[in-house]
Write a protein that holds these residues in place. Structure first.
Motif, PDB file in Angstrom:
ATOM      1  N   GLY A   1       0.814  -1.215   0.000  1.00  8.56           N
ATOM      2  CA  GLY A   1       0.000   0.000   0.000  1.00  8.56           C
ATOM      3  C   GLY A   1       0.848   1.265   0.000  1.00  8.56           C
ATOM      4  N   GLU A   2       2.168   1.116   0.154  1.00  9.56           N
ATOM      5  CA  GLU A   2       3.062   2.280   0.195  1.00  9.56           C
ATOM      6  C   GLU A   2       3.909   2.323  -1.076  1.00  9.56           C
ATOM      7  OE1 GLU A   2       2.619   4.279   2.658  1.00  9.56           O
ATOM      8  OE2 GLU A   2       1.366   2.906   3.845  1.00  9.56           O
TER       9      GLU A   2
ATOM     10  N   SER B   1      -7.218   4.062  -2.430  1.00  7.55           N
ATOM     11  CA  SER B   1      -6.672   5.415  -2.432  1.00  7.55           C
ATOM     12  C   SER B   1      -6.229   5.725  -3.850  1.00  7.55           C
ATOM     13  CB  SER B   1      -5.455   5.524  -1.522  1.00  7.55           C
ATOM     14  OG  SER B   1      -5.834   5.246  -0.205  1.00  7.55           O
ATOM     15  N   GLN B   2      -6.416   6.994  -4.232  1.00  4.68           N
ATOM     16  CA  GLN B   2      -5.982   7.388  -5.564  1.00  4.68           C
ATOM     17  C   GLN B   2      -4.691   8.178  -5.420  1.00  4.68           C
ATOM     18  OE1 GLN B   2      -9.371   8.467  -8.008  1.00  4.68           O
ATOM     19  NE2 GLN B   2      -8.137  10.089  -8.897  1.00  4.68           N
TER      20      GLN B   2
ATOM     21  N   THR C   1       0.842  12.114  -3.558  1.00  2.73           N
ATOM     22  CA  THR C   1       0.106  11.901  -2.309  1.00  2.73           C
ATOM     23  C   THR C   1      -1.133  11.046  -2.595  1.00  2.73           C
ATOM     24  OG1 THR C   1      -1.059  13.953  -2.700  1.00  2.73           O
ATOM     25  CG2 THR C   1       0.824  14.050  -1.215  1.00  2.73           C
ATOM     26  N   MET C   2      -1.647  10.406  -1.544  1.00  2.00           N
ATOM     27  CA  MET C   2      -2.795   9.524  -1.747  1.00  2.00           C
ATOM     28  C   MET C   2      -4.063  10.126  -1.169  1.00  2.00           C
ATOM     29  SD  MET C   2      -1.579   5.672  -1.359  1.00  2.00           S
ATOM     30  CE  MET C   2      -0.003   5.094  -1.978  1.00  2.00           C
ATOM     31  N   VAL C   3      -5.143   9.984  -1.906  1.00  2.42           N
ATOM     32  CA  VAL C   3      -6.445  10.475  -1.453  1.00  2.42           C
ATOM     33  C   VAL C   3      -7.362   9.269  -1.410  1.00  2.42           C
ATOM     34  CG1 VAL C   3      -8.231  12.177  -1.909  1.00  2.42           C
ATOM     35  CG2 VAL C   3      -5.952  12.452  -2.933  1.00  2.42           C
ATOM     36  N   SER C   4      -8.070   9.079  -0.290  1.00  4.14           N
ATOM     37  CA  SER C   4      -8.870   7.857  -0.266  1.00  4.14           C
ATOM     38  C   SER C   4     -10.146   8.050  -1.094  1.00  4.14           C
ATOM     39  CB  SER C   4      -9.187   7.436   1.161  1.00  4.14           C
ATOM     40  OG  SER C   4     -10.239   8.198   1.645  1.00  4.14           O
TER      41      SER C   4
ATOM     42  N   HIS D   1      -5.146   6.609 -16.818  1.00  4.15           N
ATOM     43  CA  HIS D   1      -6.122   6.566 -15.728  1.00  4.15           C
ATOM     44  C   HIS D   1      -5.385   6.920 -14.444  1.00  4.15           C
ATOM     45  CE1 HIS D   1      -3.900   2.874 -16.299  1.00  4.15           C
ATOM     46  NE2 HIS D   1      -3.930   2.740 -14.982  1.00  4.15           N
ATOM     47  N   PRO D   2      -6.108   7.389 -13.413  1.00  2.00           N
ATOM     48  CA  PRO D   2      -5.413   7.618 -12.134  1.00  2.00           C
ATOM     49  C   PRO D   2      -4.978   6.278 -11.533  1.00  2.00           C
ATOM     50  CG  PRO D   2      -7.785   8.053 -11.918  1.00  2.00           C
ATOM     51  CD  PRO D   2      -7.541   7.714 -13.352  1.00  2.00           C
ATOM     52  N   ILE D   3      -3.863   6.291 -10.817  1.00  2.00           N
ATOM     53  CA  ILE D   3      -3.403   5.052 -10.166  1.00  2.00           C
ATOM     54  C   ILE D   3      -4.258   4.811  -8.925  1.00  2.00           C
ATOM     55  CG2 ILE D   3      -1.483   3.995  -8.924  1.00  2.00           C
ATOM     56  CD1 ILE D   3       0.417   5.667 -10.655  1.00  2.00           C
ATOM     57  N   LEU D   4      -4.772   3.605  -8.809  1.00  2.00           N
ATOM     58  CA  LEU D   4      -5.552   3.248  -7.611  1.00  2.00           C
ATOM     59  C   LEU D   4      -4.757   2.254  -6.783  1.00  2.00           C
ATOM     60  CD1 LEU D   4      -9.278   2.587  -8.494  1.00  2.00           C
ATOM     61  CD2 LEU D   4      -8.317   4.418  -7.118  1.00  2.00           C
ATOM     62  N   ILE D   5      -4.610   2.546  -5.504  1.00  2.00           N
ATOM     63  CA  ILE D   5      -3.907   1.628  -4.608  1.00  2.00           C
ATOM     64  C   ILE D   5      -4.936   1.126  -3.595  1.00  2.00           C
ATOM     65  CG2 ILE D   5      -2.050   1.421  -2.905  1.00  2.00           C
ATOM     66  CD1 ILE D   5      -0.957   2.013  -5.650  1.00  2.00           C
ATOM     67  N   ARG D   6      -4.922  -0.156  -3.357  1.00  2.00           N
ATOM     68  CA  ARG D   6      -5.822  -0.692  -2.323  1.00  2.00           C
ATOM     69  C   ARG D   6      -4.989  -0.918  -1.069  1.00  2.00           C
ATOM     70  NH1 ARG D   6      -6.970  -2.469  -7.089  1.00  2.00           N
ATOM     71  NH2 ARG D   6      -9.095  -2.380  -7.911  1.00  2.00           N
ATOM     72  N   LYS D   7      -5.191  -0.054  -0.059  1.00  2.00           N
ATOM     73  CA  LYS D   7      -4.393  -0.134   1.159  1.00  2.00           C
ATOM     74  C   LYS D   7      -5.090  -1.023   2.184  1.00  2.00           C
ATOM     75  CE  LYS D   7      -2.387   3.783   2.626  1.00  2.00           C
ATOM     76  NZ  LYS D   7      -1.053   4.242   2.198  1.00  2.00           N
ATOM     77  N   TYR D   8      -4.291  -1.818   2.873  1.00  2.00           N
ATOM     78  CA  TYR D   8      -4.841  -2.659   3.944  1.00  2.00           C
ATOM     79  C   TYR D   8      -5.512  -1.780   4.992  1.00  2.00           C
ATOM     80  CZ  TYR D   8      -5.069  -5.241   8.256  1.00  2.00           C
ATOM     81  OH  TYR D   8      -5.528  -5.790   9.424  1.00  2.00           O
ATOM     82  N   GLN D   9      -6.675  -2.199   5.481  1.00  2.00           N
ATOM     83  CA  GLN D   9      -7.266  -1.487   6.621  1.00  2.00           C
ATOM     84  C   GLN D   9      -7.677  -2.494   7.682  1.00  2.00           C
ATOM     85  OE1 GLN D   9     -10.938   0.455   5.734  1.00  2.00           O
ATOM     86  NE2 GLN D   9     -11.809  -1.314   4.692  1.00  2.00           N
ATOM     87  N   ALA D  10      -7.365  -2.169   8.932  1.00  2.00           N
ATOM     88  CA  ALA D  10      -7.687  -3.082  10.027  1.00  2.00           C
ATOM     89  C   ALA D  10      -9.190  -3.113  10.235  1.00  2.00           C
ATOM     90  CB  ALA D  10      -7.007  -2.601  11.309  1.00  2.00           C
TER      91      ALA D  10
END
Length: 800
Positions: free
Chosen positions: A426-427, A625-626, A632-635, A752-761
């Motif tokens: 996610g980073e 997050s985009q 920077t990442m924006v959720s 396209h914008p890069i989409l990252i799927r960050k782990y969430q607890a």
């Protein structure tokens, strides 16, 4: 008195305890002292001389005797903690009481009516030694007296720590001792490394084993998604009531991270002497992972800039979590990371110099500890990703994943390894670090390749997906999410890795696979998204992947023309019945594996494994997050339903449909694996069984993000064909050279914008971790077998 005599006396006392129908008075010291007086028993003896059936019999038939035995044993520990055990005899009594309590506690926990016993106050058991100070507080519950005594005894001069006495007359009073001066090992917050003393290590290990047993009450409660239920033993021990919380946390962490199993650099040294430090390290890491638990799911505040020693009122109540979250010095992070990397890499180095070093067995606990460090201390996570040191954690994880892929008893290890990689992916820095060339030669049962750490990751993931066992299917979403998360940063994939990715696409896009389960098409979406990221953001260095896409162009054309009429759907499902194998294993040209590697093998029959609860689906595990222009990442807000996406927008992101709306992630339901299996079989046979329809196929087929690849094929295929005709070429290198210098600038759709799927607890993962780590602790403590054959309820123990 010889040791056989003392064992006989001890055994006689145990028999008396079970046969006396009348309660024995607490004041009858002659009787009770037989249990701990002059025996030279070991913990293994105590387990052998006190059989399970007899403990249960006393519990049922003469409960007051069991209660008195516990109370008297705790009283002896409290006395030892006050006196500081100046004599050998007192030290022996303390150790014997530890062993007896370690043996008995699980049988108290397994009976619901007894569970409150340690939390009730015992008449006359005031807070010994502090009577004149705070008498008004009344008596402490037995559990509190026990935990405080253990904490005191862990910093007892000449018993568990070196004495700092100046002369023969000076006395170190246990009450006034500053345990911060007696930390067991140099490292975080402490500079001196005390000389090794194996007797101290052994005594610490016995006390920690008892402490772990106290904490294990958690094993006797069924899994629940209510995250606010805390373990009362852990809560008290890690509270301000324990004046040794900071030095003990520091001692445990430092002992683990400073441990070097190589035996001080002398190969084969470990064969000559028993390593008492290793047992201590194992107990220490197990104590750390079970004490570091979330405070009822309250999000933790950011680490404060002050140093760890300065206590503040902010932060988690659990002091171990609090201290862990506030470590911030670079040199401390470096010490911890280097220590964990050294220990995780140990079983790998073992392979090319067999027996030269001791092979540690506690890598699962180390992975949980690494996970908790990253989860509770974001500064640590950023430190890990700041340099290529993260690769020293990545390589061992990939080694374990690859090695365990065929072994159903190690499915928990597969999960924790994948979760750590999901968290790291996610980073942005993780993706960037993967471009470092991979030059190590860790013997792994994978094709030989020349390339980067990204290639290693892809080759191992491909191997897991195509040759792992069936139980790993729920992890496919996670594995591909990791690949998507790192894809925008991968500068140059090797030909081997590029072919593996296309083989996965080929396997996942067969009609029978796509139509055989409601979620399977998500895997195709993930792979297309990864290809799009690489083409749009890293086209220049990736001629191998572009070439592989051109060679396999028919796969993309077939996807674009996927049939959706009822008869095609039927035909595809017919084909599935003929070939039940999840993924074609034949079409991937299997190459020679690295030399010195061993194939991954299934578990030996009879291996014990602990069941796990179901994992939440990928959409519960991650949040999107985009990545904006400046990095920077924006959720991204969650969409309600996967099918309400605007048609032209779906073409850009192509991800709306990887949202899972399957029933398997309702978070409050936890099924054991056996139950999940039963449900799967019953749902497969019942009428409510899911079936693909033309509408369903069309609902996602129109969102397949194929535009970028189709445009690439449209531009490059004719040019490549022309080269081949003009030069009569079948030679790859010429084509690759052409692709390397080619460009698609201005020819591709807008990136396209890069989409990252960050782990969430979430509650689901918290519960998964709790069952997993207690299962590991249960299975790893076999000598003595602390919990074996007791009625644990957090998981089931199954034989393979």
């Amino acid at each position: 008195m010889g040791s056989t005599d003392s064992k006989l006396n001890f055994r006689k006392a145990v028999i008396q305890l079970t046969t006396k129908t009348q309660p024995v008075e607490a004041t009858d010291d002659a009787f009770w002292d037989q249990f701990w007086a002059d025996t030279t028993t070991t913990v293994q003896d105590v387990f052998a001389l006190v059989p399970a059936a007899e403990i249960r019999a006393v519990r049922e038939e003469s409960p007051s005797n069991l209660a008195t035995l516990c109370y008297k044993a705790v009283e002896k520990l409290v006395q030892g903690a006050e006196s500081g055990c100046p004599s050998e005899k007192e030290k022996q009594v303390v150790l014997n009481c530890c062993r007896i309590l370690t043996r008995i506690l699980p049988y108290i926990f397994e009976d619901q009516d007894w569970r409150g016993f340690f939390w009730s106050t015992v008449p006359g058991a005031g807070r010994a030694g502090t009577d004149e100070l705070d008498d008004d507080e009344g008596a402490r519950p037995l559990a509190e007296s026990l935990l405080l005594a253990i904490a005191d005894l862990l910093f007892c001069p000449d018993f568990t720590v070196h004495s700092h006495k100046r002369g023969p007359d000076s006395v170190e009073s246990m009450q006034s001792i500053d345990s911060c001066e007696y930390i067991w090992e140099a490292g975080v917050g402490f500079a001196q490394s005390p000389p090794l003393n194996y007797i101290h290590d052994l005594n610490r290990t016995e006390l920690l084993r008892l402490l772990l047993t106290c904490f294990s009450e958690a094993m006797y409660l069924p899994p629940s998604s209510d995250n606010t239920i805390l373990n009362p033993w852990v809560t008290f021990f890690c509270s301000t009531e324990n004046r040794h919380a900071l030095p003990l946390f520091t001692s445990l962490l430092n002992v683990v991270c400073a441990y070097d199993p190589v035996g001080y650099g002398i190969p084969y040294n470990h064969l000559l002497f028993s390593d008492y430090r290793e047992q201590l390290v194992e107990q220490a890491v197990q104590i750390l992972i079970v004490t570091l638990e979330h405070d009822g799911g309250i999000p933790h505040p950011p680490a404060s800039p002050s140093s760890i020693e300065e206590q503040e009122s902010t932060g988690p109540e659990n002091l171990f979590v609090n201290y862990l979250s506030r470590i911030h010095r670079e040199e401390d992070f470096d010490f911890v990371l280097k220590g964990l990397a050294r220990l995780l890499t140990n079983p790998l180095t073992q392979t090319y110099l067999p027996n030269s070093t001791k092979k540690i067995q506690f890598h699962q606990e180390l992975l949980v500890l690494f996970w908790k460090l990253c989860d509770f201390n974001k500064k640590f996570l950023f430190f890990v990703l700041k340099s290529s040191d993260v690769l020293d954690i990545l390589v061992p994880i990939l080694y374990y994943l690859n090695d365990a892929r065929a072994d159903q008893s190690r499915v928990g290890l597969m999960h924790i390894g994948v979760f750590i990689l999901l968290l790291l992916s996610g980073e942005r820095n993780f993706g960037v670090r993967l471009n470092k060339p991979y030059s190590l030669h860790v013997p792994m049962d994978i094709p030989v390749f020349t390339g980067t750490h990204a290639d290693l990751l892809i080759v191992v993931f491909h191997k897991i997906i195509t040759t792992g066992h069936q139980r790993l299917q729920p992890l496919f979403d996670c594995l591909l999410t990791i690949i998507v998360n790192v894809s925008p940063y991968l500068k140059s994939l090797s030909m081997v890795a590029a072919n593996k990715l296309l083989h996965l696409l080929e396997a996942f896009s067969t009609t029978w696979f796509l139509f055989s389960a409601a979620q399977n098409h998500h895997l195709v979406f993930f792979l297309l998204e990864a290809f799009n990221n690489i083409i749009q953001y890293q086209f220049d260095g990736n001629c191998n992947l572009v070439y592989a896409i051109i060679r396999k162009r028919n796969v993309f054309h077939q996807l674009a023309n996927l049939p959706s009429d009822p008869s095609s759907i039927q035909k595809a499902l017919q084909r599935k019945k003929k070939s039940p194998d999840v993924i074609s294993r034949t079409s991937s040209q299997e190459t020679v594996s690295m030399e010195g590697s061993h194939p991954a093998v299934p578990a030996e029959p009879g291996t014990l494994k602990a069941s796990l609860v179901a994992m939440p689906g990928i959409d519960k595990l991650t949040e999107k997050s985009q990545v904006s222009e400046d990095g920077t990442m924006v959720s991204v807000p969650k969409t309600d339903s996967p099918n309400t996406v605007h048609p032209d927008q779906s073409a850009v992101t192509g991800t709306s449909d990887t949202e899972s709306n399957s029933g398997r992630d309702s978070e409050d339901v936890f099924y054991t694996e056996a139950e999940m299996e039963r449900r799967r079989l019953s749902s497969a046979s019942s009428a409510s069984f899911w079936a693909p329809t033309p509408e369903w196929v069309l609902s996602w087929k129109c969102k397949l993000p194929l535009q970028t690849i189709m445009r690439l094929l449209q531009v490059l295929v004719p040019q490549v064909e022309k080269i081949c005709i003009d030069k009569g070429l079948t030679d790859e290198s010429e084509i690759l050279k052409f692709l390397q210098h080619g460009t698609l600038v201005g020819l591709l759709p807008v990136p396209h914008p890069i989409l990252i799927r960050k782990y969430q607890a979430n509650a689901g993962t918290a519960m998964w971790f709790r069952t997993y780590m207690w299962g590991v602790v249960y299975l790893r403590n076999v000598d003595p077998p602390i919990w074996y054959d007791t009625d644990v309820r957090l998981f089931e123990i199954q034989r393979m």
